[in-house]
Design a protein around this motif. Structure first.
Motif, PDB file in Angstrom:
ATOM      1  N   PRO A 117       0.817  -1.214   0.000  1.00 46.89           N
ATOM      2  CA  PRO A 117       0.000   0.000   0.000  1.00 46.89           C
ATOM      3  C   PRO A 117       0.851   1.265   0.000  1.00 46.89           C
ATOM      4  N   SER A 118       0.208   2.384  -0.317  1.00 45.68           N
ATOM      5  CA  SER A 118       0.875   3.668  -0.174  1.00 45.68           C
ATOM      6  C   SER A 118       1.078   3.945   1.312  1.00 45.68           C
ATOM      7  N   THR A 119       1.914   4.907   1.607  1.00 47.17           N
ATOM      8  CA  THR A 119       2.165   5.235   3.011  1.00 47.17           C
ATOM      9  C   THR A 119       0.885   5.675   3.716  1.00 47.17           C
ATOM     10  N   SER A 120       0.096   6.509   3.054  1.00 47.38           N
ATOM     11  CA  SER A 120      -1.127   7.000   3.692  1.00 47.38           C
ATOM     12  C   SER A 120      -2.120   5.878   3.952  1.00 47.38           C
ATOM     13  N   VAL A 121      -2.223   4.953   3.018  1.00 50.99           N
ATOM     14  CA  VAL A 121      -3.118   3.802   3.221  1.00 50.99           C
ATOM     15  C   VAL A 121      -2.598   2.938   4.364  1.00 50.99           C
ATOM     16  N   ALA A 122      -1.295   2.706   4.395  1.00 55.30           N
ATOM     17  CA  ALA A 122      -0.716   1.893   5.471  1.00 55.30           C
ATOM     18  C   ALA A 122      -0.957   2.545   6.830  1.00 55.30           C
ATOM     19  N   GLU A 123      -0.832   3.859   6.895  1.00 52.73           N
ATOM     20  CA  GLU A 123      -1.080   4.562   8.155  1.00 52.73           C
ATOM     21  C   GLU A 123      -2.530   4.394   8.602  1.00 52.73           C
ATOM     22  N   THR A 124      -3.451   4.465   7.651  1.00 46.10           N
ATOM     23  CA  THR A 124      -4.871   4.264   7.962  1.00 46.10           C
ATOM     24  C   THR A 124      -5.126   2.836   8.415  1.00 46.10           C
ATOM     25  N   LEU A 145      19.031  -3.575   5.874  1.00 40.18           N
ATOM     26  CA  LEU A 145      19.077  -2.495   4.893  1.00 40.18           C
ATOM     27  C   LEU A 145      18.042  -1.440   5.278  1.00 40.18           C
ATOM     28  N   THR A 146      18.513  -0.335   5.839  1.00 39.60           N
ATOM     29  CA  THR A 146      17.597   0.675   6.369  1.00 39.60           C
ATOM     30  C   THR A 146      16.716   1.308   5.287  1.00 39.60           C
ATOM     31  N   SER A 147      17.185   1.307   4.045  1.00 41.45           N
ATOM     32  CA  SER A 147      16.393   1.892   2.966  1.00 41.45           C
ATOM     33  C   SER A 147      15.119   1.100   2.685  1.00 41.45           C
ATOM     34  N   TYR A 148      15.026  -0.113   3.245  1.00 40.75           N
ATOM     35  CA  TYR A 148      13.840  -0.946   3.026  1.00 40.75           C
ATOM     36  C   TYR A 148      12.858  -0.868   4.190  1.00 40.75           C
ATOM     37  N   HIS A 149      13.195  -0.106   5.216  1.00 42.34           N
ATOM     38  CA  HIS A 149      12.343  -0.078   6.409  1.00 42.34           C
ATOM     39  C   HIS A 149      10.942   0.451   6.120  1.00 42.34           C
ATOM     40  N   CYS A 150      10.828   1.454   5.281  1.00 42.50           N
ATOM     41  CA  CYS A 150       9.514   1.988   4.936  1.00 42.50           C
ATOM     42  C   CYS A 150       8.654   0.907   4.289  1.00 42.50           C
ATOM     43  N   THR A 151       9.196   0.265   3.273  1.00 42.38           N
ATOM     44  CA  THR A 151       8.444  -0.768   2.559  1.00 42.38           C
ATOM     45  C   THR A 151       8.113  -1.933   3.477  1.00 42.38           C
ATOM     46  N   THR A 194       0.625  -5.863  19.102  1.00 40.06           N
ATOM     47  CA  THR A 194       0.896  -5.419  20.463  1.00 40.06           C
ATOM     48  C   THR A 194       1.197  -3.925  20.428  1.00 40.06           C
ATOM     49  N   GLN A 195       1.192  -3.281  21.583  1.00 41.18           N
ATOM     50  CA  GLN A 195       1.501  -1.854  21.616  1.00 41.18           C
ATOM     51  C   GLN A 195       2.931  -1.592  21.154  1.00 41.18           C
ATOM     52  N   ALA A 196       3.860  -2.451  21.564  1.00 35.86           N
ATOM     53  CA  ALA A 196       5.255  -2.283  21.142  1.00 35.86           C
ATOM     54  C   ALA A 196       5.388  -2.463  19.636  1.00 35.86           C
ATOM     55  N   GLU A 197       4.654  -3.405  19.099  1.00 34.86           N
ATOM     56  CA  GLU A 197       4.663  -3.655  17.656  1.00 34.86           C
ATOM     57  C   GLU A 197       4.104  -2.446  16.901  1.00 34.86           C
ATOM     58  N   LYS A 198       2.996  -1.903  17.376  1.00 31.30           N
ATOM     59  CA  LYS A 198       2.398  -0.734  16.725  1.00 31.30           C
ATOM     60  C   LYS A 198       3.355   0.449  16.751  1.00 31.30           C
ATOM     61  N   SER A 199       4.001   0.670  17.872  1.00 28.95           N
ATOM     62  CA  SER A 199       4.951   1.778  17.984  1.00 28.95           C
ATOM     63  C   SER A 199       6.099   1.606  17.006  1.00 28.95           C
ATOM     64  N   ALA A 200       6.581   0.358  16.871  1.00 32.37           N
ATOM     65  CA  ALA A 200       7.668   0.088  15.936  1.00 32.37           C
ATOM     66  C   ALA A 200       7.209   0.327  14.496  1.00 32.37           C
ATOM     67  N   LEU A 201       5.987  -0.062  14.179  1.00 30.25           N
ATOM     68  CA  LEU A 201       5.464   0.146  12.828  1.00 30.25           C
ATOM     69  C   LEU A 201       5.289   1.630  12.538  1.00 30.25           C
ATOM     70  N   GLU A 202       4.853   2.394  13.509  1.00 34.50           N
ATOM     71  CA  GLU A 202       4.755   3.840  13.321  1.00 34.50           C
ATOM     72  C   GLU A 202       6.127   4.427  13.005  1.00 34.50           C
ATOM     73  N   GLY A 203       7.143   3.931  13.682  1.00 37.85           N
ATOM     74  CA  GLY A 203       8.501   4.389  13.414  1.00 37.85           C
ATOM     75  C   GLY A 203       8.966   4.040  12.006  1.00 37.85           C
ATOM     76  N   LEU A 204       8.613   2.842  11.541  1.00 38.45           N
ATOM     77  CA  LEU A 204       8.988   2.438  10.188  1.00 38.45           C
ATOM     78  C   LEU A 204       8.278   3.300   9.161  1.00 38.45           C
ATOM     79  N   LEU A 205       6.995   3.574   9.377  1.00 39.02           N
ATOM     80  CA  LEU A 205       6.250   4.395   8.419  1.00 39.02           C
ATOM     81  C   LEU A 205       6.749   5.835   8.425  1.00 39.02           C
ATOM     82  N   ASP A 206       7.308   6.267   9.538  1.00 38.22           N
ATOM     83  CA  ASP A 206       7.863   7.615   9.613  1.00 38.22           C
ATOM     84  C   ASP A 206       9.096   7.788   8.731  1.00 38.22           C
ATOM     85  N   THR A 207       9.692   6.663   8.311  1.00 42.11           N
ATOM     86  CA  THR A 207      10.865   6.739   7.437  1.00 42.11           C
ATOM     87  C   THR A 207      10.479   6.892   5.971  1.00 42.11           C
ATOM     88  N   CYS A 208       9.198   6.798   5.672  1.00 48.00           N
ATOM     89  CA  CYS A 208       8.744   6.836   4.269  1.00 48.00           C
ATOM     90  C   CYS A 208       8.842   8.249   3.686  1.00 48.00           C
TER      91      CYS A 208
END
Length: 201
Positions: free
Chosen positions: A25-32, A164-170, A187-201
């Protein structure tokens, strides 16, 4: 469930540089999608068994799911009798390595089977788990360097991300999409980590 899609995948593989699973998905869709996920503590994994997720099932033309992912994710892939992978090259998006032997690749379940079990799949039927473990229509399967996949094991993004940090967004977008598609919790920790990954997009 078997589909005659090998000729299409073979034609597509010649133009691919790296693995591009479908449905990212696009970043915005993934965030939703991430915001829509249920946050809950991980369930027990004590009764998990990998065999509860039948995988690498037949997909027609003597090919199984692993074969089709290798063809899709590789470049200039040639197959022989029984859908054996005779030659090709594969770029691993997780670590940037390129391989010319299919045996050097694992097919990673983006959301590992054990993780899925702990986040809702324990309540599924065997047919539902089989569909999850062999899903070629969403970004759940990707060919990557075998030892890198083994390092990942059944870890979530709060514990492991690709070197490979350049792949973290994807990676984050793919993980979210799989969990969203199958209604799995985070989990809450998992969600927080995913928010961090999407922030790299």
């Amino acid at each position: 469930m078997a589909r005659n899609i090998l000729p299409v995948l073979l034609a597509a593989s010649a133009s691919l540089v790296g693995a591009t699973p479908p449905g990212i998905p696009s970043t915005s869709v993934a965030e939703t999608q991430l915001e829509a996920l249920t946050v809950a503590a991980a369930g027990s994994g004590s009764d998990y068994d990998r065999d509860l997720f039948p995988h690498w099932i037949s997909q027609g033309d003597s090919c199984d799911t692993r074969d089709l992912v290798l063809v899709r994710d590789g470049t200039n892939v040639e197959t022989g009798s029984g859908c054996s992978i005779d030659s090709g090259s594969w770029y691993s998006e997780y670590d940037g390595a390129t391989w010319t032997q299919a045996s050097d690749l694992d097919i990673d379940h983006m959301v590992p089977l054990a993780n899925a079990w702990r986040s809702g799949a324990s309540e599924w039927t065997t047919d539902e788990r089989e569909a999850f473990a062999n899903d070629l229509d969403i970004p759940q399967l990707i060919a990557v360097t075998d030892n890198v996949n083994q390092q990942k094991s059944d870890s979530g993004p709060e514990e492991w991300v690709p070197p490979l940090t350049s792949y973290h967004c994807t990676y984050g977008k793919m993980w979210v999409n799989v969990k969203y598609t199958y209604g799995l919790s985070v989990t809450q920790a998992e969600k927080s980590a995913l928010e961090g990954l999407l922030d790299t997009c």
